[in-house]
Scaffold this active site. Structure first.
Site, PDB file in Angstrom:
ATOM      1  NE  ARG A   1      -5.672  17.555  29.004  1.00 37.87           N
ATOM      2  CZ  ARG A   1      -6.048  16.700  29.964  1.00 37.87           C
ATOM      3  NH1 ARG A   1      -7.195  16.090  29.894  1.00 37.87           N
ATOM      4  NH2 ARG A   1      -5.243  16.475  30.979  1.00 37.87           N
TER       5      ARG A   1
ATOM      6  CG  ASP B   1     -12.712  12.706  31.368  1.00 37.72           C
ATOM      7  OD1 ASP B   1     -13.016  12.278  32.494  1.00 37.72           O
ATOM      8  OD2 ASP B   1     -11.525  12.877  31.017  1.00 37.72           O
TER       9      ASP B   1
ATOM     10  CG  ASP C   1     -10.503   2.933  34.188  1.00 38.79           C
ATOM     11  OD1 ASP C   1     -11.060   1.834  34.092  1.00 38.79           O
ATOM     12  OD2 ASP C   1      -9.266   3.077  34.057  1.00 38.79           O
TER      13      ASP C   1
ATOM     14  CE  LYS D   1      -4.525  19.646  32.779  1.00 41.24           C
ATOM     15  NZ  LYS D   1      -3.204  20.008  32.219  1.00 41.24           N
ATOM     16  N   GLY D   2     -10.056  16.691  32.048  1.00 42.79           N
ATOM     17  CA  GLY D   2     -10.654  15.854  31.005  1.00 42.79           C
ATOM     18  C   GLY D   2     -12.044  16.250  30.536  1.00 42.79           C
TER      19      GLY D   2
ATOM     20  CG  ASP E   1      -4.608  13.541  29.540  1.00 41.69           C
ATOM     21  OD1 ASP E   1      -5.595  13.101  30.179  1.00 41.69           O
ATOM     22  OD2 ASP E   1      -3.471  13.595  30.020  1.00 41.69           O
TER      23      ASP E   1
END
Ligand code: IMP
Ligand code: MG
Length: 172
Positions: free
Chosen positions: A162, A97, A100, A40-41, A156
């Site tokens: 968010r 988004d 990492d 969803k990011g 989030d």
């Protein structure tokens, strides 16, 4: 109480998003571009990004989850939503988004390659290189960030934060 330390303002985010949208619009002229946002990011970045793209595009989403409620990738990546439009012979751009460890993206690249796209590239708003564990190549990275867990603008922590319009470092 967790503390929120400001990292990027609305204006800074807007400048990055419009900048990368212009680069994409110029690089993909006369192509068949499909943007695939990683849910969803990436949903807020995606919605702002596409409104600044000036060439014809198609838009879709893919669902992946790897975090549970922690702050580091579990490496156990699950597909929660498959792409819904034809990707064969299309120029596909994954929209993330934040990258990492890179494990999520490596998984997505392998998965999306199986649809036979003409090209497959990656665009991320934030690039957190410190914990990278794969050699996944990022074609468009709007902003490099250091260590620390970020929230807001779609990102989030355990499904919270968010909705914040700006990006913050979350100090737990
Ligand atoms: P990776 O697989 O470790 O590269 O993690 C990628 C996914 O984890 C991203 O798509 C984000 O959704 C999430 N993620 C990684 N770092 C952060 C962070 O600092 N804040 C919020 N979500 C993050
Ligand atoms: Mg993501």
């Amino acid at each position: 109480m967790p503390e929120l330390i400001p990292v990027l303002t609305k204006n800074e985010i807007d400048a990055m998003v419009t900048g990368v949208a212009h680069r994409i619009s110029s690089d993909y002229q006369n192509r068949t571009l499909v943007l695939i946002g990683a849910l969803k990011g990436a949903f807020i970045f995606m919605s702002d990004l596409i409104r600044h793209i000036t060439i014809p595009i198609q838009v879709d989403f893919i669902g992946v989850s790897s975090y549970g409620s922690g702050t580091s990738s579990s490496g156990d990546i699950r597909l929660t939503k498959k792409p819904g439009i034809e990707l064969k012979d299309k120029d596909v751009l994954i929209v993330e988004d934040i990258v990492d460890t890179g494990l999520t993206l490596s998984y997505l690249v392998d998965y999306l390659e199986s649809f036979g796209p003409k090209s497959l590239k990656i665009c991320t708003l934030l690039d957190k290189q410190e914990r990278r564990m794969t050699d996944v190549k990022i074609d468009y990275a709007c902003h490099l960030v250091g260590k620390g867990f970020l929230v807001g603008y779609g990102l989030d922590h355990a499904e919270n934060y968010r909705h914040l319009p700006e990006i913050y470092h979350l100090k737990l």
